[in-house]
Write a protein that holds these residues in place. Sequence first.
Motif, PDB file in Angstrom:
ATOM      1  N   GLU A  58      42.457  22.560  34.651  1.00  0.00           N
ATOM      2  CA  GLU A  58      41.260  23.164  34.051  1.00  0.00           C
ATOM      3  C   GLU A  58      40.409  23.467  35.301  1.00  0.00           C
ATOM      4  N   ARG A  59      40.371  22.567  36.157  1.00  0.00           N
ATOM      5  CA  ARG A  59      39.518  22.893  37.540  1.00  0.00           C
ATOM      6  C   ARG A  59      40.120  23.905  38.431  1.00  0.00           C
ATOM      7  N   GLU A  60      41.552  24.079  38.345  1.00  0.00           N
ATOM      8  CA  GLU A  60      41.918  25.155  39.082  1.00  0.00           C
ATOM      9  C   GLU A  60      41.678  26.428  38.203  1.00  0.00           C
ATOM     10  N   ARG A  61      41.819  26.631  37.104  1.00  0.00           N
ATOM     11  CA  ARG A  61      41.310  27.746  36.212  1.00  0.00           C
ATOM     12  C   ARG A  61      39.960  28.170  36.485  1.00  0.00           C
ATOM     13  N   GLY A  62      38.887  27.181  36.729  1.00  0.00           N
ATOM     14  CA  GLY A  62      37.647  27.206  36.924  1.00  0.00           C
ATOM     15  C   GLY A  62      37.396  27.955  38.139  1.00  0.00           C
ATOM     16  N   LEU A  63      38.131  27.387  39.149  1.00  0.00           N
ATOM     17  CA  LEU A  63      38.138  27.801  40.599  1.00  0.00           C
ATOM     18  C   LEU A  63      38.640  29.401  40.820  1.00  0.00           C
ATOM     19  N   MET A  64      39.687  29.496  39.982  1.00  0.00           N
ATOM     20  CA  MET A  64      40.166  30.935  40.048  1.00  0.00           C
ATOM     21  C   MET A  64      39.266  31.749  39.322  1.00  0.00           C
ATOM     22  N   GLN A  65      38.820  31.547  38.225  1.00  0.00           N
ATOM     23  CA  GLN A  65      37.679  32.485  37.637  1.00  0.00           C
ATOM     24  C   GLN A  65      36.468  32.707  38.615  1.00  0.00           C
ATOM     25  N   ARG A  66      36.127  31.536  39.229  1.00  0.00           N
ATOM     26  CA  ARG A  66      34.925  31.760  40.070  1.00  0.00           C
ATOM     27  C   ARG A  66      35.329  32.740  41.356  1.00  0.00           C
ATOM     28  N   ARG A  67      36.477  32.493  41.663  1.00  0.00           N
ATOM     29  CA  ARG A  67      36.957  33.539  42.808  1.00  0.00           C
ATOM     30  C   ARG A  67      37.004  34.850  42.382  1.00  0.00           C
ATOM     31  N   ASP A  68      37.532  34.927  41.168  1.00  0.00           N
ATOM     32  CA  ASP A  68      37.649  36.653  40.564  1.00  0.00           C
ATOM     33  C   ASP A  68      36.171  37.361  40.414  1.00  0.00           C
ATOM     34  N   ASN A  69      35.324  36.298  39.895  1.00  0.00           N
ATOM     35  CA  ASN A  69      33.976  36.671  39.738  1.00  0.00           C
ATOM     36  C   ASN A  69      33.318  36.896  41.126  1.00  0.00           C
ATOM     37  N   LEU A  70      33.643  36.230  42.114  1.00  0.00           N
ATOM     38  CA  LEU A  70      32.994  36.519  43.313  1.00  0.00           C
ATOM     39  C   LEU A  70      33.734  37.570  44.041  1.00  0.00           C
ATOM     40  N   MET A  71      34.717  37.844  43.871  1.00  0.00           N
ATOM     41  CA  MET A  71      35.585  39.095  44.457  1.00  0.00           C
ATOM     42  C   MET A  71      34.983  40.505  43.711  1.00  0.00           C
ATOM     43  N   ALA A  72      34.802  40.395  42.409  1.00  0.00           N
ATOM     44  CA  ALA A  72      34.231  41.623  41.773  1.00  0.00           C
ATOM     45  C   ALA A  72      32.894  41.861  42.153  1.00  0.00           C
ATOM     46  N   ARG A  73      31.964  40.795  42.449  1.00  0.00           N
ATOM     47  CA  ARG A  73      30.714  41.104  43.078  1.00  0.00           C
ATOM     48  C   ARG A  73      30.568  41.466  44.327  1.00  0.00           C
ATOM     49  N   MET A  74      31.806  41.009  45.094  1.00  0.00           N
ATOM     50  CA  MET A  74      31.791  41.678  46.642  1.00  0.00           C
ATOM     51  C   MET A  74      32.081  42.967  46.531  1.00  0.00           C
ATOM     52  N   THR A  75      33.137  43.062  45.606  1.00  0.00           N
ATOM     53  CA  THR A  75      33.476  44.812  45.352  1.00  0.00           C
ATOM     54  C   THR A  75      32.573  45.682  45.093  1.00  0.00           C
ATOM     55  N   GLN A  76      31.653  45.220  44.271  1.00  0.00           N
ATOM     56  CA  GLN A  76      30.477  45.926  43.584  1.00  0.00           C
ATOM     57  C   GLN A  76      29.368  46.035  44.879  1.00  0.00           C
ATOM     58  N   LEU A  77      28.983  44.625  45.612  1.00  0.00           N
ATOM     59  CA  LEU A  77      28.281  44.826  46.707  1.00  0.00           C
ATOM     60  C   LEU A  77      28.693  45.937  47.856  1.00  0.00           C
ATOM     61  N   GLU A  78      29.853  45.891  48.026  1.00  0.00           N
ATOM     62  CA  GLU A  78      30.705  46.965  48.929  1.00  0.00           C
ATOM     63  C   GLU A  78      30.219  48.247  48.783  1.00  0.00           C
ATOM     64  N   THR A  79      30.311  48.629  47.383  1.00  0.00           N
ATOM     65  CA  THR A  79      30.131  49.822  46.847  1.00  0.00           C
ATOM     66  C   THR A  79      28.764  50.367  46.938  1.00  0.00           C
ATOM     67  N   GLU A  80      27.660  49.380  46.693  1.00  0.00           N
ATOM     68  CA  GLU A  80      26.610  49.640  47.008  1.00  0.00           C
ATOM     69  C   GLU A  80      26.153  49.917  48.268  1.00  0.00           C
ATOM     70  N   LEU A  81      26.653  49.060  49.198  1.00  0.00           N
ATOM     71  CA  LEU A  81      26.467  49.196  50.751  1.00  0.00           C
ATOM     72  C   LEU A  81      26.606  50.558  51.106  1.00  0.00           C
ATOM     73  N   SER A  82      27.936  51.117  50.669  1.00  0.00           N
ATOM     74  CA  SER A  82      28.635  52.504  50.788  1.00  0.00           C
ATOM     75  C   SER A  82      27.588  53.466  50.469  1.00  0.00           C
ATOM     76  N   ALA A  83      27.089  53.332  49.176  1.00  0.00           N
ATOM     77  CA  ALA A  83      26.204  54.352  48.707  1.00  0.00           C
ATOM     78  C   ALA A  83      24.935  54.332  49.474  1.00  0.00           C
ATOM     79  N   ILE A  84      24.284  53.123  49.719  1.00  0.00           N
ATOM     80  CA  ILE A  84      23.254  53.125  50.610  1.00  0.00           C
ATOM     81  C   ILE A  84      23.502  53.878  51.911  1.00  0.00           C
ATOM     82  N   GLN A  85      24.685  53.451  52.583  1.00  0.00           N
ATOM     83  CA  GLN A  85      24.909  54.068  53.786  1.00  0.00           C
ATOM     84  C   GLN A  85      24.950  55.620  53.475  1.00  0.00           C
ATOM     85  N   THR A  86      25.320  56.140  52.589  1.00  0.00           N
ATOM     86  CA  THR A  86      25.407  57.528  52.585  1.00  0.00           C
ATOM     87  C   THR A  86      24.306  58.224  52.189  1.00  0.00           C
ATOM     88  N   GLN A  87      23.307  57.191  51.622  1.00  0.00           N
ATOM     89  CA  GLN A  87      21.879  57.869  51.358  1.00  0.00           C
ATOM     90  C   GLN A  87      21.163  57.982  52.557  1.00  0.00           C
TER      91      GLN A  87
END
Length: 137
Positions: A58-87
């Motif tokens: 259960e702890r491992e599943r929670g860690l993996m879920q948290r990692r996935d959420n953080l990776m998705a958030r990082m991808t989102q921020l990278e996209t925003e960063l790219s848009a800001i740089q383009t802007q």
Amino acid sequence: MTTTASALSYTPIQPRGNPDEHRQAMVEEKEIYQNQVLSERRRRNTQAAARMRERQRERERGLMQRRDNLMARMTQLETELSAIQTQRQQAEADTSSENYEIILDQLSSELEAANAAMHQIIDEVEKLVDIVKSIGI
């Protein structure tokens, strides 16, 4: 009628059965009891180990879920960063020199905020990776 001690005679009590058989039966009974205690201890230990394994999963599943959420958030921020740089690049090309400084400062602060958030997420992901490696996944 008077009775004397010599007149009364008692026969000694004779043990029934073989004393060696009695001792053997006592030893067998003790072994059976010890085996039951050991069996119960093993059963409880097996149950405790199963509960511990489930908590770890259960702890491992929670860690993996948290990692996935953080990776998705990082991808989102990278996209925003790219848009800001383009802007920012478009703003540099389209603005006059007086508006350029204001827009550049605004975009730079947004870029710094997004970059800081991304680095924070990267640090958290690295920590999670270290945790996952330490538990042997």
